[in-house]
Enzyme design. Structure first.
Site, short mmCIF file in Angstrom:
data_model
loop_
_atom_site.label_atom_id
_atom_site.label_comp_id
_atom_site.label_asym_id
_atom_site.label_seq_id
_atom_site.Cartn_x
_atom_site.Cartn_y
_atom_site.Cartn_z
N ARG A 56 0.85 -1.20 0.00
CA ARG A 56 0.00 0.00 0.00
C ARG A 56 0.88 1.25 0.00
O ARG A 56 2.05 1.20 0.36
CB ARG A 56 -0.92 0.04 1.22
N GLU A 62 0.32 9.75 8.84
CA GLU A 62 1.46 8.89 9.17
C GLU A 62 1.73 8.86 10.68
O GLU A 62 1.68 9.89 11.34
CB GLU A 62 2.69 9.43 8.44
N ASP A 65 -1.88 5.70 13.15
CA ASP A 65 -2.79 4.54 13.24
C ASP A 65 -2.69 3.87 14.60
O ASP A 65 -3.69 3.42 15.16
CB ASP A 65 -2.57 3.54 12.09
N GLY A 172 8.69 1.06 3.04
CA GLY A 172 7.53 1.84 3.46
C GLY A 172 6.29 1.56 2.63
O GLY A 172 5.32 2.31 2.68
N SER A 174 4.92 -1.48 2.82
CA SER A 174 4.23 -2.52 3.55
C SER A 174 4.36 -3.92 3.01
O SER A 174 3.39 -4.66 2.94
CB SER A 174 2.75 -2.16 3.52
N ASP A 220 -1.65 -0.84 7.52
CA ASP A 220 -1.13 -1.59 6.37
C ASP A 220 -1.97 -2.82 6.06
O ASP A 220 -2.28 -3.11 4.91
CB ASP A 220 0.31 -2.05 6.66
N ASN A 267 15.08 -0.39 8.23
CA ASN A 267 14.87 -1.67 8.92
C ASN A 267 14.14 -1.50 10.24
O ASN A 267 14.72 -1.26 11.29
CB ASN A 267 16.18 -2.40 9.14
P1 NG1 Z 1 5.56 0.55 7.17
O1 NG1 Z 1 6.78 0.29 7.93
O2 NG1 Z 1 5.72 1.60 6.21
O3 NG1 Z 1 4.94 -0.66 6.57
C1 NG1 Z 1 4.53 1.31 9.56
C2 NG1 Z 1 3.41 0.57 10.30
C3 NG1 Z 1 2.05 1.24 10.13
C4 NG1 Z 1 2.12 2.73 10.39
C5 NG1 Z 1 3.27 3.35 9.58
C6 NG1 Z 1 3.46 4.81 9.85
C7 NG1 Z 1 3.87 -1.83 10.28
C8 NG1 Z 1 3.47 -3.16 9.72
N1 NG1 Z 1 3.26 -0.78 9.79
O4 NG1 Z 1 4.40 1.10 8.18
O5 NG1 Z 1 1.12 0.62 11.00
O6 NG1 Z 1 2.26 3.01 11.75
O7 NG1 Z 1 4.50 2.69 9.84
O8 NG1 Z 1 2.30 5.53 9.54
O9 NG1 Z 1 4.72 -1.74 11.14
#
Ligand code: NG1
Length: 531
Positions: A56, A62, A65, A172, A174, A220, A267
């Protein structure tokens, strides 16, 4: 025994038999044919089904959530596909089409004694291996089978699996949630559950990454499961998980989102104690301090078992405020009222957290009226975190202002009559995206020089709004660009960022790093066989 349909109104994870129902931007039949061949090569048989789930991109909202504020992501076409054939040895055999990721096999434990329900596998979170993500999906699916649909004393079904992904890792977008959703869906299907609601699948996936020690929110997994072609998603977490797909307004020049990968790996797991999880802890402590100052009780219902900034907002309004008939009422999601409340919250956060350079543990404890030992015991022992000062001002202000921006963005997109003046609409949306990036950089400290530079180049060349997307600390950025400007922005990024930072970068790497992705369909099972 396959599980039967629950109710006609429930939004179910679809099963499709044609690739054209999944992909519109590109023909993926070659990819699937190669995967079916590889599966046959490794396992000497054909897969029974394929489960897939997309990545996604988050348009705005950002790091809010996990505070339970709504977000605006959309699923993209890049996905993780999992080809599966069941076996009767209770073994999980995992092969990745990318040879960089080595194979792994393990036998599941029966795990149906009362203290160990659904725990068919143990996950060693100290290892950073790709198979851990599969195990997360496997585990939550078996917990669902045992606890929710009460299937007990049935041997877990073994699976021969081939995994292939087009979502870049640690970018980023997901990839982890996409993989976990696909793995959970595959496990349910392999164990005879042919019908599952999107809500059930998203909910089980949301808790899953906690098995790897990351206390993420639910954006995500929701975006991956609920994705809908040509639609963005308005995802609400409170009072309950709700995903509302909506179409972009029809404008004279189509609204286009360009995704640019900084190619800096973010990471999340290894850096969690100083980055992601520390933010989760900081916003919780901020919520607890606000609750303490205003003498309201807040539910301890965050992923990490503490209060949330959403919880404080609700408790504050119940106790003190609310206009007219809304006095003392929970916010029902109405946009204008939400904007009003979030304005108030931002003001409170600025008033309470006056130390803009942060709070030591001793100072935070004092704000909470407790000892440092109590602070450690209640808030700092759930997951390892490291800090010199807790950045409570920046974190709380960012969360409330970003939640407000989401509502403003949504309002702009849904406002009638926006079609007439696309330039004004793009400009207003872009401003919110630029403010979001500034806030993530300055208040939430989750950008990096490369993302800042990409955003600056894109804005200079005609992007209306540019921001990091996802957790940040590297990874991808998203840019609102009019469709006739996309090539210009791409060229500027290639010349001024990619060719400078990565001299000799290959053309196909550039093509993967810069994509315009249309909103795509969410998780599904494909049963069409070799295309
Ligand atoms: P990323 O690392 O981009 O998939 C993470 C979190 C989300 C949200 C965003 C920031 C996971 C699976 N996802 O996304 O829930 O907090 O950072 O908005 O860790």
């Amino acid at each position: 025994m396959p599980r039967k349909i629950m109710s006609a109104e429930i939004d179910l994870v679809p099963e499709v038999s044609s690739l054209s129902e999944i992909y519109v931007s590109s023909d993926q039949s070659g990819r699937y044919r190669t995967l079916f061949d590889e599966f046959d090569h490794y396992y000497g048989k054909a897969p029974e089904f394929v489960s897939r789930s997309p990545g996604r991109v988050n348009l705005i909202g950002e790091h809010i959530d996990y505070c339970y504020f709504s977000v605006l992501p959309m699923a993209i076409e890049q996905d993780i596909v999992v080809l599966v054939c069941t076996n009767d040895s209770g073994t999980i055999n995992l092969i990745n089409s990318n040879a960089k990721f080595g194979p792994e096999s393990f036998v599941m434990s029966a795990a149906d004694d009362d203290n160990n329900i659904g725990n068919v596998v143990s996950i060693d979170r100290s290892l950073t291996t790709w198979t851990n993500y599969f195990k997360c999906g496997l585990l939550v699916a078996h917990q669902y089978l045992a606890i929710v649909i009460k299937r007990r004393h049935v041997a877990p079904v073994g699976m021969d699996v081939l995994v292939d992904g087009t979502v870049p890792a640690a970018a980023g977008l997901s990839s982890s949630a996409a993989f976990i959703c696909a793995a959970a869906l595959a496990t349910l299907r392999a164990n005879g559950v042919t019908t599952v609601s999107k809500e059930e699948l998203a909910k089980m996936a949301i808790v899953s990454e906690r098995h790897l020690g990351v206390y993420s929110g639910g954006m995500d997994q929701s975006a991956s499961v609920f994705g809908k072609r040509d639609h963005a998603l308005y995802v609400q977490f409170q009072p309950k998980l709700k995903c509302t797909p909506f179409k972009f307004p029809k404008t004279d020049r189509p609204l286009t989102f360009l995704i640019a990968n900084s190619l800096v790996k973010a990471n999340k797991h290894e850096t969690a104690p100083v980055n992601y999880n520390l933010r989760v802890v900081e916003v919780s402590i901020a919520a607890e301090i606000l609750a303490h100052k205003y003498s309201v009780a807040i539910p301890q219902d965050s992923g990490i078992g503490m209060g949330t900034l959403w919880g404080f907002m609700e408790a504050y309004y119940k106790e003190y405020e609310g206009a007219g008939a809304r006095r003392g009422q929970a916010w029902d999601g109405e946009v204008v009222e939400g904007m009003r409340r979030l304005h108030t919250m931002t003001g409170l956060a600025r008033t309470v957290f006056v130390q803009t350079d942060g709070y030591t543990a001793a100072e935070a404890a004092e704000e909470l009226g407790m000892t440092v030992d109590e602070l450690h015991e209640r808030f700092l022992s759930k997951t390892p975190v490291r800090f010199e000062k807790l950045q409570l001002h920046g974190r709380a202000v960012h969360v409330y202002e970003e939640a407000l921006r989401v509502l403003q963005y949504l309002r702009l997109l849904l406002e009638p009559g926006v079609d007439s003046d696309s330039d004004k609409l793009f400009h207003d949306l872009g401003q919110l995206m630029n403010q979001s990036h500034e806030s993530l950089r300055g208040l939430f400290n989750c950008s990096c020089p490369e993302l800042d530079e990409i955003c600056a180049i894109a804005r200079r060349t005609g992007s209306y709004g540019s921001r990091l997307t996802g957790a940040g600390f590297g990874g991808c950025s998203v840019h609102l660009v009019a469709s006739d400007k996309v090539q210009e922005v791409k060229d500027a990024l290639i010349e001024n960022y990619y060719r400078v930072k990565f001299p000799g970068i290959a053309d196909d790497a550039l093509e993967e790093a810069l994509v315009v992705s249309k909103p795509g369909i969410g998780s599904l099972v494909y049963t069409g066989g070799v295309p």
